[in-house]
Design an enzyme around this catalytic site. Structure first.
Site, PDB file in Angstrom:
ATOM      1  N   PRO A  65     -10.983 -34.695 -36.388  1.00 37.25           N
ATOM      2  CA  PRO A  65      -9.839 -33.896 -36.198  1.00 37.25           C
ATOM      3  C   PRO A  65      -8.950 -32.388 -35.190  1.00 37.25           C
ATOM      4  O   PRO A  65      -8.984 -31.451 -37.108  1.00 37.25           O
ATOM      5  CB  PRO A  65      -8.269 -34.372 -35.974  1.00 37.25           C
ATOM      6  CG  PRO A  65      -8.417 -36.041 -37.214  1.00 37.25           C
ATOM      7  CD  PRO A  65      -9.889 -35.643 -38.207  1.00 37.25           C
ATOM      8  N   TYR A 105      -8.947 -38.930 -42.143  1.00 34.06           N
ATOM      9  CA  TYR A 105     -10.141 -39.017 -42.043  1.00 34.06           C
ATOM     10  C   TYR A 105     -11.768 -38.203 -42.950  1.00 34.06           C
ATOM     11  O   TYR A 105     -12.599 -38.616 -42.790  1.00 34.06           O
ATOM     12  CB  TYR A 105     -10.749 -38.012 -40.697  1.00 34.06           C
ATOM     13  CG  TYR A 105     -10.159 -38.715 -39.888  1.00 34.06           C
ATOM     14  CD1 TYR A 105     -11.956 -39.821 -38.707  1.00 34.06           C
ATOM     15  CD2 TYR A 105      -9.511 -38.983 -39.237  1.00 34.06           C
ATOM     16  CE1 TYR A 105     -11.162 -40.418 -37.309  1.00 34.06           C
ATOM     17  CE2 TYR A 105      -8.639 -39.638 -37.762  1.00 34.06           C
ATOM     18  CZ  TYR A 105      -9.895 -40.243 -37.048  1.00 34.06           C
ATOM     19  OH  TYR A 105      -9.124 -41.652 -36.170  1.00 34.06           O
ATOM     20  N   ARG A 163     -15.698  -9.119  -4.350  1.00 37.39           N
ATOM     21  CA  ARG A 163     -16.422  -8.946  -3.320  1.00 37.39           C
ATOM     22  C   ARG A 163     -16.054  -6.991  -3.662  1.00 37.39           C
ATOM     23  O   ARG A 163     -15.853  -6.036  -3.883  1.00 37.39           O
ATOM     24  CB  ARG A 163     -16.130  -9.374  -1.967  1.00 37.39           C
ATOM     25  CG  ARG A 163     -16.871 -10.650  -1.882  1.00 37.39           C
ATOM     26  CD  ARG A 163     -16.231 -11.567  -1.348  1.00 37.39           C
ATOM     27  NE  ARG A 163     -16.990 -11.144  -0.464  1.00 37.39           N
ATOM     28  CZ  ARG A 163     -16.410 -11.327   2.061  1.00 37.39           C
ATOM     29  NH1 ARG A 163     -15.774 -11.426   1.740  1.00 37.39           N
ATOM     30  NH2 ARG A 163     -17.682 -11.034   2.449  1.00 37.39           N
ATOM     31  N   HIS A 164     -17.982  -6.379  -2.898  1.00 37.94           N
ATOM     32  CA  HIS A 164     -17.876  -5.350  -2.533  1.00 37.94           C
ATOM     33  C   HIS A 164     -16.303  -4.727  -1.232  1.00 37.94           C
ATOM     34  O   HIS A 164     -16.215  -5.965  -1.095  1.00 37.94           O
ATOM     35  CB  HIS A 164     -19.480  -4.730  -1.604  1.00 37.94           C
ATOM     36  CG  HIS A 164     -19.770  -5.802  -0.990  1.00 37.94           C
ATOM     37  ND1 HIS A 164     -19.545  -5.320   0.397  1.00 37.94           N
ATOM     38  CD2 HIS A 164     -20.329  -6.974  -0.959  1.00 37.94           C
ATOM     39  CE1 HIS A 164     -19.139  -6.585   0.961  1.00 37.94           C
ATOM     40  NE2 HIS A 164     -20.531  -7.587   0.169  1.00 37.94           N
ATOM     41  N   ASN A 188     -20.505  -6.001   7.540  1.00 34.65           N
ATOM     42  CA  ASN A 188     -19.275  -6.638   7.830  1.00 34.65           C
ATOM     43  C   ASN A 188     -18.826  -6.761   9.531  1.00 34.65           C
ATOM     44  O   ASN A 188     -18.115  -7.094   9.903  1.00 34.65           O
ATOM     45  CB  ASN A 188     -18.378  -6.593   6.707  1.00 34.65           C
ATOM     46  CG  ASN A 188     -18.556  -6.295   5.139  1.00 34.65           C
ATOM     47  OD1 ASN A 188     -18.126  -6.571   4.114  1.00 34.65           O
ATOM     48  ND2 ASN A 188     -19.542  -8.111   4.726  1.00 34.65           N
ATOM     49  N   ARG A 205     -23.597  -1.625  -1.572  1.00 31.49           N
ATOM     50  CA  ARG A 205     -22.041  -1.649  -1.569  1.00 31.49           C
ATOM     51  C   ARG A 205     -21.438  -2.408  -2.861  1.00 31.49           C
ATOM     52  O   ARG A 205     -20.262  -1.491  -2.230  1.00 31.49           O
ATOM     53  CB  ARG A 205     -22.096  -2.458   0.422  1.00 31.49           C
ATOM     54  CG  ARG A 205     -22.437  -3.960  -0.384  1.00 31.49           C
ATOM     55  CD  ARG A 205     -23.574  -4.944   1.121  1.00 31.49           C
ATOM     56  NE  ARG A 205     -23.525  -6.397   0.705  1.00 31.49           N
ATOM     57  CZ  ARG A 205     -24.400  -6.308   1.267  1.00 31.49           C
ATOM     58  NH1 ARG A 205     -25.399  -5.534   0.809  1.00 31.49           N
ATOM     59  NH2 ARG A 205     -24.864  -7.741   1.217  1.00 31.49           N
ATOM     60  N   GLU A 234     -26.990 -10.075  -3.184  1.00 31.83           N
ATOM     61  CA  GLU A 234     -25.937 -11.320  -2.551  1.00 31.83           C
ATOM     62  C   GLU A 234     -26.871 -12.221  -2.298  1.00 31.83           C
ATOM     63  O   GLU A 234     -28.275 -12.340  -2.544  1.00 31.83           O
ATOM     64  CB  GLU A 234     -25.583 -10.860  -0.883  1.00 31.83           C
ATOM     65  CG  GLU A 234     -25.796 -11.900  -0.454  1.00 31.83           C
ATOM     66  CD  GLU A 234     -23.720 -12.911  -0.292  1.00 31.83           C
ATOM     67  OE1 GLU A 234     -24.254 -13.457  -1.856  1.00 31.83           O
ATOM     68  OE2 GLU A 234     -23.227 -13.302  -0.493  1.00 31.83           O
ATOM     69  N   ARG A 244     -28.357 -25.943   7.321  1.00 32.54           N
ATOM     70  CA  ARG A 244     -27.784 -25.566   6.532  1.00 32.54           C
ATOM     71  C   ARG A 244     -25.970 -26.006   6.739  1.00 32.54           C
ATOM     72  O   ARG A 244     -25.740 -26.610   5.356  1.00 32.54           O
ATOM     73  CB  ARG A 244     -27.451 -23.980   7.004  1.00 32.54           C
ATOM     74  CG  ARG A 244     -26.566 -23.086   5.808  1.00 32.54           C
ATOM     75  CD  ARG A 244     -26.963 -21.401   5.517  1.00 32.54           C
ATOM     76  NE  ARG A 244     -27.380 -20.574   4.713  1.00 32.54           N
ATOM     77  CZ  ARG A 244     -25.661 -20.251   4.062  1.00 32.54           C
ATOM     78  NH1 ARG A 244     -24.937 -19.869   5.566  1.00 32.54           N
ATOM     79  NH2 ARG A 244     -25.635 -20.034   2.871  1.00 32.54           N
ATOM     80  N   HIS A 253     -20.970  -9.964  -4.829  1.00 33.28           N
ATOM     81  CA  HIS A 253     -21.094 -10.719  -3.525  1.00 33.28           C
ATOM     82  C   HIS A 253     -20.036 -12.002  -2.661  1.00 33.28           C
ATOM     83  O   HIS A 253     -19.869 -13.003  -3.823  1.00 33.28           O
ATOM     84  CB  HIS A 253     -22.378 -10.730  -2.458  1.00 33.28           C
ATOM     85  CG  HIS A 253     -22.511  -9.928  -2.596  1.00 33.28           C
ATOM     86  ND1 HIS A 253     -23.386  -7.888  -2.157  1.00 33.28           N
ATOM     87  CD2 HIS A 253     -23.342  -8.773  -4.252  1.00 33.28           C
ATOM     88  CE1 HIS A 253     -23.339  -7.073  -2.512  1.00 33.28           C
ATOM     89  NE2 HIS A 253     -24.130  -7.605  -3.830  1.00 33.28           N
ATOM     90  N   TYR A 297      -7.842 -25.240 -21.892  1.00 38.50           N
ATOM     91  CA  TYR A 297      -7.938 -26.154 -21.463  1.00 38.50           C
ATOM     92  C   TYR A 297      -8.665 -26.003 -19.996  1.00 38.50           C
ATOM     93  O   TYR A 297      -8.884 -26.672 -19.350  1.00 38.50           O
ATOM     94  CB  TYR A 297      -5.883 -26.683 -20.891  1.00 38.50           C
ATOM     95  CG  TYR A 297      -5.231 -26.387 -22.073  1.00 38.50           C
ATOM     96  CD1 TYR A 297      -5.065 -28.116 -22.474  1.00 38.50           C
ATOM     97  CD2 TYR A 297      -4.187 -25.477 -22.218  1.00 38.50           C
ATOM     98  CE1 TYR A 297      -4.581 -27.728 -23.424  1.00 38.50           C
ATOM     99  CE2 TYR A 297      -3.818 -25.101 -23.256  1.00 38.50           C
ATOM    100  CZ  TYR A 297      -3.245 -26.055 -23.950  1.00 38.50           C
ATOM    101  OH  TYR A 297      -2.357 -26.557 -24.998  1.00 38.50           O
TER     102      TYR A 297
END
Ligand code: F6P
Length: 423
Positions: free
Chosen positions: A27, A176, A231-232, A238, A283, A303, A328, A369, A406
């Site tokens: 343990p 144990y 992200r860039h 964009n 980018r 990307e 897709r 990306h 955790y």
């Protein structure tokens, strides 16, 4: 044709591999922590993985608060009850494997040869190879901190005076220890970790999967440090909704690059050897160019490759190739752009990045990306790959991830500037 496509787009080998990972250790040796890390890694790679924890079953069956006498090997009732629960969880695990599960992780102390033999024989009888993973640790400081940080917060000691709890838990460990048998060649395939990976002993490993798990185990550490994902800055593509390409930053994107330096200066202390990683696309490298650290440029952070659709808008793809567009939408994880990539492909190529990120003990800023960021985020947050493909990851937002025992703490830091473009 259909079959070839299926094999090529699968992350896993065409014939599913099965494996049972059996944890071993006293343990408070971090077994559950290690088991969870392996499970997260395997699930992210697309293996149907499940953790089977005997301690959880004990709490369900007979309540959490058993004192140390329950674990005394001289207590015949305790021994019988513990063996029955171990057996029950084992039976459940074998049933799960029969129904299509791939990697089962059996988390219990499994500290005697007799117990390990019972588990191994049952698994091998059904054709499942077994890999034992033992965590050994004699470092009093690590053990004391595990008891403080994890055990005293567990339901086993809820409401118990901390000093009494430490005394009881130490007595449980001693029970144990009295019958503990470390792994040896008799046990077959195993990985033995000493003091959280300071030393690693490998024995009789076979196949690709155990080798992959060893790489994860070798890079485990418990030093807390943030991983910043972004992200860039905004790019010309964009602005008109074009995917892929290798565009330059817009003025707004450039302002984000400057604000990133402010973030870096405010969060990266001088003592920290902060790493900056970017993709090889313009980018991303432009977004990192004002930072005081020299970026490491990784092609594997590029990307998702949209193949023949690179440079098109979603509306153009839908109009010109409605079937591809629909396929897709139906399965974004597995859909591979013609002569390009799927999300599964991206996960595959990000695997070395994940191992490297796990290895880092200092903060790391990753400029990448949308699709890549989703995949990295899914790994740290233990999200099923299916769900990550539609995660909202806005531009000009830093996601701070801090792995802990955790799971992972997460904070989203918006970094857009208030300036409104005129003209
Ligand atoms: O639109 C920006 C972008 O990074 C594209 O280059 C890329 O193809 C796309 O996002 C990935 O997002 P999705 O998988 O949702 O199409």
């Amino acid at each position: 044709m259909e079959r070839t496509q299926q094999v090529l787009t699968s992350l896993r080998p065409p014939r599913a591999q099965r494996l049972v990972v059996v944890m071993v250790g006293l343990p408070a040796r971090g077994k559950t922590y290690i088991a969870r890390r392996l499970s997260r890694y395997l699930s992210w790679l697309g293996y149907r993985t499940h953790l089977f924890n005997v301690g959880v079953r004990r709490r369900e069956r007979i309540g959490a608060q058993q004192t140390h006498e329950f674990y005394d090997p001289a207590n015949a009732d305790g021994v019988t009850a513990r063996r029955a629960m171990a057996h029950e969880v084992l039976t459940e695990m074998l049933g799960w494997l029969r129904e299509g599960g791939e990697v089962a992780i059996y988390d219990a102390t499994n500290h005697t040869r007799e117990r390990r033999n019972m588990v191994r024989t049952a698994c091998e009888r059904e054709g499942h190879p077994v890999l034992f993973v033992e965590s050994l640790c004699d470092d009093e400081e690590i053990i004391a901190s595990t008891i403080r940080e994890i055990k005293l917060k567990s339901p086993d000691y809820a409401g118990v005076d901390p000093e009494a709890a430490v005394r009881d838990f130490s007595a449980r460990i001693a029970h144990y220890q009295a019958t503990y048998e470390t792994l040896d060649s008799w046990d077959g395939s195993f990985v033995k970790l000493v003091d959280v990976g300071r030393e690693i002993v490998l024995h009789d490993l076979r196949g690709d999967l155990p080798g992959r798990l060893v790489r994860v185990l070798m890079n485990l550490h418990i030093v807390p440090r943030p991983v910043w994902l972004t992200r860039h800055g905004e790019s010309e593509c964009n602005l008109d909704g074009r995917i892929g390409g290798d565009p330059e930053l817009t003025r707004r994107g450039e302002r984000f690059a400057v604000r990133l330096v402010e973030f870096f200066d405010a969060h990266a202390s001088r003592d920290d050897d902060v790493q900056v990683w970017t993709s090889a696309l313009r980018r991303a490298t432009q977004t990192a160019r004002h930072l005081p650290a020299i970026p490491v440029v990784w092609r594997s952070l590029d990307e998702i490759d949209a193949g023949v659709f690179d440079g098109m808008t979603y509306a153009e793809i839908k109009a010109a190739h409605p079937d591809e567009f629909r396929r897709r939408q139906e399965d974004k994880l597995r859909y591979r752009y013609p002569r390009g990539e799927s999300y599964e492909d991206v996960i595959q190529r990000l695997e070395p990045i994940i191992i490297e990120l796990e290895r880092q003990r200092s903060p790391t800023l990753v400029v990448t990306h949308r699709a890549v960021l989703r995949c990295l985020y899914a790994y740290f947050m233990d999200l099923a790959p299916e769900t990550c493909t539609r995660l909202d990851v806005p531009l000009h937002t830093i996601i701070e991830l801090t792995p802990n025992a955790y799971g992972c703490d997460v904070r989203k830091i918006p970094m857009d500037d208030p300036v409104v473009e005129v003209g």
